[in-house]
Enzyme design. Sequence first.
Site, PDB file in Angstrom:
ATOM      1  N   LYS A  54       0.820  -1.218   0.000  1.00 29.66           N
ATOM      2  CA  LYS A  54       0.000   0.000   0.000  1.00 29.66           C
ATOM      3  C   LYS A  54       0.850   1.263   0.000  1.00 29.66           C
ATOM      4  CE  LYS A  54       0.512  -1.451   4.460  1.00 29.66           C
ATOM      5  NZ  LYS A  54       0.801  -2.836   4.875  1.00 29.66           N
ATOM      6  N   GLU A  74      -5.475  -6.614  -4.300  1.00 27.51           N
ATOM      7  CA  GLU A  74      -6.508  -6.842  -3.294  1.00 27.51           C
ATOM      8  C   GLU A  74      -5.923  -6.851  -1.883  1.00 27.51           C
ATOM      9  OE1 GLU A  74      -9.703  -6.828  -1.605  1.00 27.51           O
ATOM     10  OE2 GLU A  74     -10.160  -7.459  -3.642  1.00 27.51           O
ATOM     11  N   GLY A  83       5.068  -8.676  17.829  1.00 29.57           N
ATOM     12  CA  GLY A  83       5.335  -8.529  16.409  1.00 29.57           C
ATOM     13  C   GLY A  83       4.261  -7.790  15.644  1.00 29.57           C
ATOM     14  N   LYS A 104      -3.634   3.209   3.037  1.00 28.64           N
ATOM     15  CA  LYS A 104      -4.761   2.356   2.652  1.00 28.64           C
ATOM     16  C   LYS A 104      -5.975   3.180   2.234  1.00 28.64           C
ATOM     17  CE  LYS A 104      -3.101  -1.283   5.732  1.00 28.64           C
ATOM     18  NZ  LYS A 104      -3.241  -1.931   7.051  1.00 28.64           N
TER      19      LYS A 104
END
Length: 320
Positions: free
Chosen positions: A100, A122, A179, A197
């Site tokens: 992105k 996608e 993480g 995004k």
Amino acid sequence: MRTVTVGLLGCGTVGQNVLTLIERRAAIFADLGVRIEVAGVLVRDPGKPRDCPPGTPLTADPAFLQECGVVIEAMGGVERPLALLHPYLRSGRPVITANKALLAERWDDLREYALNGKLYYEASVMAGTPVIGPMSTVLRASTFTRLQAVLNGTCLYILNQMEGGKSYEQALSEAQALGYAEDPPTLDVGGFDTAHKLTVLARFCADGNFRYEDVEVQGIEGVTLDDVQAARARGERIKLVAELAREGDSWRGRVSPQSLPDSHALCNGGAGRNAMVYEGEECGTLLFAGGGAGGMVTASAMVGDLLDWVIGFPGHVPLH
């Protein structure tokens, strides 16, 4: 049986899961008359242990790209993948990516390829939860009015932990230990990942040339435990919300912490998950919710894009 040669850039958690899922779905590709052959996987250190299918051709030399019918990019970053992909795209071949940041920040370099159906992405928003596919196809029949979304799992985790009584600093430390957050975590907690995004989404429903620089960004660094608890006392929850709506003759994109009522779709239907509320005049209000991160979740969308390409569907075409 037709052989399709695939190249993979990057072999971290997502890349390893892409390789695993391609192998796992061999029968589906075979039903389409295709055998997938991985021509090469670009990594910094080919000797580093990885959880890959036996015989995976790991290499630090990108020369194998010339042999590939399609390239899957899972390395992250902006300049390095762009330098590798640009010559490949110019040759007219397709690219599948979850990147992105690359899509948001270097759209001028990529838009013509997207318009030609050569970019599949996608997985770049909400990972394996399909939102770009519907927005780039059936939802175009409806007049878009507004969207609100929770798009960053790190911020979602931190704010949820703060609702349980932990300080921002403690919740962030736990997110990094698990993480979920990078070190430094600015891309996530500063709202920039969400802004990337939102920019990608805006190009399907508002403006095909929507600029990342035009998104107003405020992260969650200033949200305190008192803020979160006061919101809960009011029957509300604080979320990092990406919002796109018309303002005058243009579209306003904004990322900011917002206190939403418990009854809001992002607080109930999308609780604990990435979620998007999409509003259109004809289609009404739609809720998309699901996993927005994780190696196999992301890989599922990327291999889904590979299947689309094999079948003959074009990539995700923005507004013209």
